[in-house]
Design a protein around this motif. Structure first.
Motif, short mmCIF file in Angstrom:
data_model
loop_
_atom_site.label_atom_id
_atom_site.label_comp_id
_atom_site.label_asym_id
_atom_site.label_seq_id
_atom_site.Cartn_x
_atom_site.Cartn_y
_atom_site.Cartn_z
N GLU A 127 1.91 -3.05 2.62
CA GLU A 127 0.80 -2.49 1.84
C GLU A 127 -0.04 -1.55 2.70
N GLN A 128 -0.28 -1.95 3.95
CA GLN A 128 -1.06 -1.10 4.85
C GLN A 128 -0.32 0.20 5.14
N LEU A 129 1.01 0.13 5.31
CA LEU A 129 1.79 1.35 5.54
C LEU A 129 1.72 2.28 4.33
N GLN A 130 1.79 1.70 3.13
CA GLN A 130 1.69 2.52 1.91
C GLN A 130 0.32 3.19 1.83
N LEU A 131 -0.72 2.41 2.15
CA LEU A 131 -2.07 2.99 2.12
C LEU A 131 -2.22 4.10 3.15
N ASP A 132 -1.66 3.89 4.34
CA ASP A 132 -1.71 4.91 5.39
C ASP A 132 -0.98 6.17 4.96
N GLU A 133 0.20 5.98 4.36
CA GLU A 133 0.98 7.13 3.91
C GLU A 133 0.25 7.89 2.80
N THR A 134 -0.33 7.14 1.88
CA THR A 134 -1.08 7.76 0.79
C THR A 134 -2.28 8.54 1.35
N ALA A 135 -2.98 7.95 2.29
CA ALA A 135 -4.14 8.61 2.89
C ALA A 135 -3.71 9.87 3.64
N THR A 136 -2.57 9.83 4.30
CA THR A 136 -2.08 10.98 5.04
C THR A 136 -1.72 12.12 4.09
N LEU A 137 -1.08 11.79 2.98
CA LEU A 137 -0.68 12.81 2.02
C LEU A 137 -1.89 13.45 1.33
#
Length: 144
Positions: A127-137
């Motif tokens: 979940e944290q990786l998904q949030l990080d990826e979403t924030a990066t995009l």
């Protein structure tokens, strides 16, 4: 977040059933043992009572009857004590069996607990990786 599913749940349930059965066996053996203890105590009390009665009796016929009765009571006590010893051994083995079954169940419960913790940690990491990826995009760099 995907729910946790313990792959050995059926084995855990089976071991729980085995533990419950061992508890029932232990309870039954304890009941038999306690009943036998009461029987031995009762026979010993009867022996003591009749020995006292025999020492106060002066009638030879009654002395003969009491002597034969006391001999029978002593044999009954011997038989009852032998049975008590057998039940004590059964009780000991039932306790050991219950301890073994309980340890096997606890082992699986601990495994389940550890796997659930690991699963929760992995899900949190995903979940944290998904949030990080979403924030990066979504991040828009400011022009300099």
């Amino acid at each position: 977040m995907a729910p946790f599913k313990f792959k050995l749940q059926q084995v855990l349930e089976y071991r729980t059933q085995l533990e419950d059965q061992a508890k029932l066996v232990l309870a039954e053996v304890q009941r038999k043992y306690e009943k036998q203890v009461r029987r031995v105590d009762g026979l010993r009390d009867a022996l003591a009572e009749n020995q006292t009665l025999m020492s106060t009796t002066s009638d030879p016929a009654q002395t003969w009857i009491l002597r034969n009765f006391l001999q029978g009571v002593r044999q009954d006590i011997s038989t009852a004590e032998h049975r008590l010893l057998t039940l004590a051994q059964e009780l000991h083995s039932a306790r050991q069996d219950l301890t073994e079954k309980s340890q096997e169940k606890k082992l699986l419960e601990k495994l389940k607990e550890n796997q659930a913790k690991r699963h929760a940690h992995e899900e949190k990491t995903k979940e944290q990786l998904q949030l990080d990826e979403t924030a990066t995009l979504r991040f828009k760099a400011q022009a300099f």
